[in-house]
Design a protein around this motif. Structure first.
Motif, short mmCIF file in Angstrom:
data_model
loop_
_atom_site.label_atom_id
_atom_site.label_comp_id
_atom_site.label_asym_id
_atom_site.label_seq_id
_atom_site.Cartn_x
_atom_site.Cartn_y
_atom_site.Cartn_z
N ALA A 144 0.83 -1.21 0.00
CA ALA A 144 0.00 0.00 0.00
C ALA A 144 0.86 1.26 0.00
CB ALA A 144 -0.93 -0.01 1.22
N TRP A 145 1.90 1.29 0.85
CA TRP A 145 2.69 2.51 0.99
C TRP A 145 3.57 2.76 -0.23
CZ3 TRP A 145 2.33 6.83 3.23
CH2 TRP A 145 3.43 7.67 3.42
N GLY A 160 7.92 9.29 1.39
CA GLY A 160 7.83 7.83 1.46
C GLY A 160 9.12 7.21 1.96
N SER A 161 10.26 7.68 1.43
CA SER A 161 11.56 7.15 1.88
C SER A 161 11.81 7.45 3.35
CB SER A 161 12.68 7.74 1.02
OG SER A 161 12.52 7.37 -0.33
N LEU A 162 11.42 8.67 3.79
CA LEU A 162 11.61 9.03 5.19
C LEU A 162 10.80 8.12 6.11
CD1 LEU A 162 12.72 10.94 7.37
CD2 LEU A 162 10.74 12.43 6.94
N VAL A 163 9.56 7.87 5.76
CA VAL A 163 8.72 6.99 6.56
C VAL A 163 9.29 5.58 6.58
CG1 VAL A 163 6.42 5.95 6.75
CG2 VAL A 163 6.65 8.38 6.22
N MET A 216 11.18 -3.76 4.13
CA MET A 216 10.74 -4.24 2.83
C MET A 216 10.48 -3.10 1.87
SD MET A 216 8.24 -7.27 4.26
CE MET A 216 7.60 -7.76 2.67
N SER A 217 9.94 -1.99 2.36
CA SER A 217 9.68 -0.83 1.51
C SER A 217 10.97 -0.22 1.00
CB SER A 217 8.87 0.22 2.28
OG SER A 217 7.60 -0.28 2.65
#
Length: 334
Positions: A144-145, A160-163, A216-217
């Motif tokens: 999802a992300w 997104g990378s920061l999260v 994983m992200s």
């Protein structure tokens, strides 16, 4: 004068297939041998760690059974030495220990006087359920992300990378307490003390899943963004496929290989992480058994659980490696 004989095409194809099968079998054989060596090393470290502990093992066992620490005479220690084979040389004890592991015998608990395999078996199902649920949650969160933020422009991509980085760095003990305070004590959506039901499973699984989803992200995002620029994506868009359709049906399939690789590591990581999570949420499982065994110095239980986690970790990674080799033998060639 005739030219050199040309091998018929079917025979050449058969020889090529046989060569590929031999290469795949050799690669899989090497990975199996490496896995056995890792397991042997883990079991060996666990055995000699017992010997490195201060004090006489027979005295420790007898004090655990008696519930008090005191000096013991040779006559008192003789039955314990005979029961656990402690009177034998270390090399014989080591051999008996390895032979027992191969046969599935982890010994007898010092405190509960029962086989370690029975103690672990009673709690293993709850821990495996927690680990598998956490991995499924991590996949859902990751998909999802990454699908929502990857390739959406520099600002959203940076967010997104920061999260991803923040989530991957969250310690399980801190995250578990925060989730417990907010959703169990504050909102009262979930029970404070976890049980074996669905409601008691969600918060512990999320505690393990959120950091795992961050890892994983991180590994999937770069592949996802590269796949967005591939020719097959342009072709799909020209056929009129929507952006979400392209991302979910085409890009995600090509970008998820790193996450599949991490799933093998994740099984071992979640099993070991269950030690903390099950203690925070008061869940049954091998984690709570391990904590109790460490506190009571019940070494056979401790060694049995540590060895079992190593087995799960190695076997899961071995299965992933074998699956990769069967899918594409070039991935295992070295």
């Amino acid at each position: 004068m005739t030219g050199p004989a040309v091998e018929p095409a079917p025979q050449a194809a058969s020889a090529l297939r046989a060569a590929r099968l031999r290469a795949v079998a050799l690669t899989i054989g090497r990975k199996v041998v490496a896995a056995v060596v890792v397991l042997w090393g883990a079991a060996t470290v666990a055995f000699f760690a017992q010997l490195a502990l201060p004090g006489d093992r027979a005295t420790v066992i007898l004090n655990i059974r008696a519930g008090q620490a005191q000096q013991r005479t040779a006559a008192e220690l003789a039955p314990i030495n005979a029961e656990y084979g402690l009177q034998h040389p270390v090399i014989q004890q080591y051999w008996d220990y390895l032979r027992g592991l191969v046969l599935g015998d982890f010994g007898t608990s010092y405190q509960q006087f029962r086989p370690v395999t029975a103690i672990i078996g009673e709690q293993l199902g709850a821990t495996v359920t927690l680990s598998v649920t956490a991995i499924l949650f991590a996949w859902v969160l990751m998909v999802a992300w990454v699908t929502l933020t990857a390739g959406r422009g520099p600002r959203l991509g940076a967010l997104g990378s920061l999260v991803d980085v923040v989530a991957a760095g969250l310690p399980a003990y801190w995250l578990g307490i925060i989730l417990l305070l907010v959703f169990a004590l504050g909102l009262r959506w979930f029970p404070v003390i976890g049980g074996t039901g669905v409601n008691g499973l969600i918060l512990p699984a999320l505690t393990l899943a959120i950091p795992l989803a961050g890892f994983m992200s991180q590994s999937t995002r770069a592949e996802f963004e590269r796949a967005l620029e591939a020719p097959f994506v342009i072709s799909a868009r020209m056929r009129g496929m929507s952006d979400w359709g392209v991302r979910l049906r085409h890009v995600l399939r090509h970008a998820s290989i790193p996450a599949v690789t991490l799933s093998g590591w994740a099984l071992g990581a979640t099993l070991s992480g269950a030690v903390i999570v099950e203690s925070i949420f008061s869940r049954p499982g091998i984690g709570s058994v391990l904590v109790a065994a460490v506190n009571s110095q019940d070494l056979p239980v401790v060694v049995g659980i540590v060895t079992l986690v190593a087995v799960f970790y190695v076997v899961a990674n071995l299965l992933v490696d074998v699956a990769y080799t069967l899918i594409d033998p070039r991935l295992g060639a070295s």
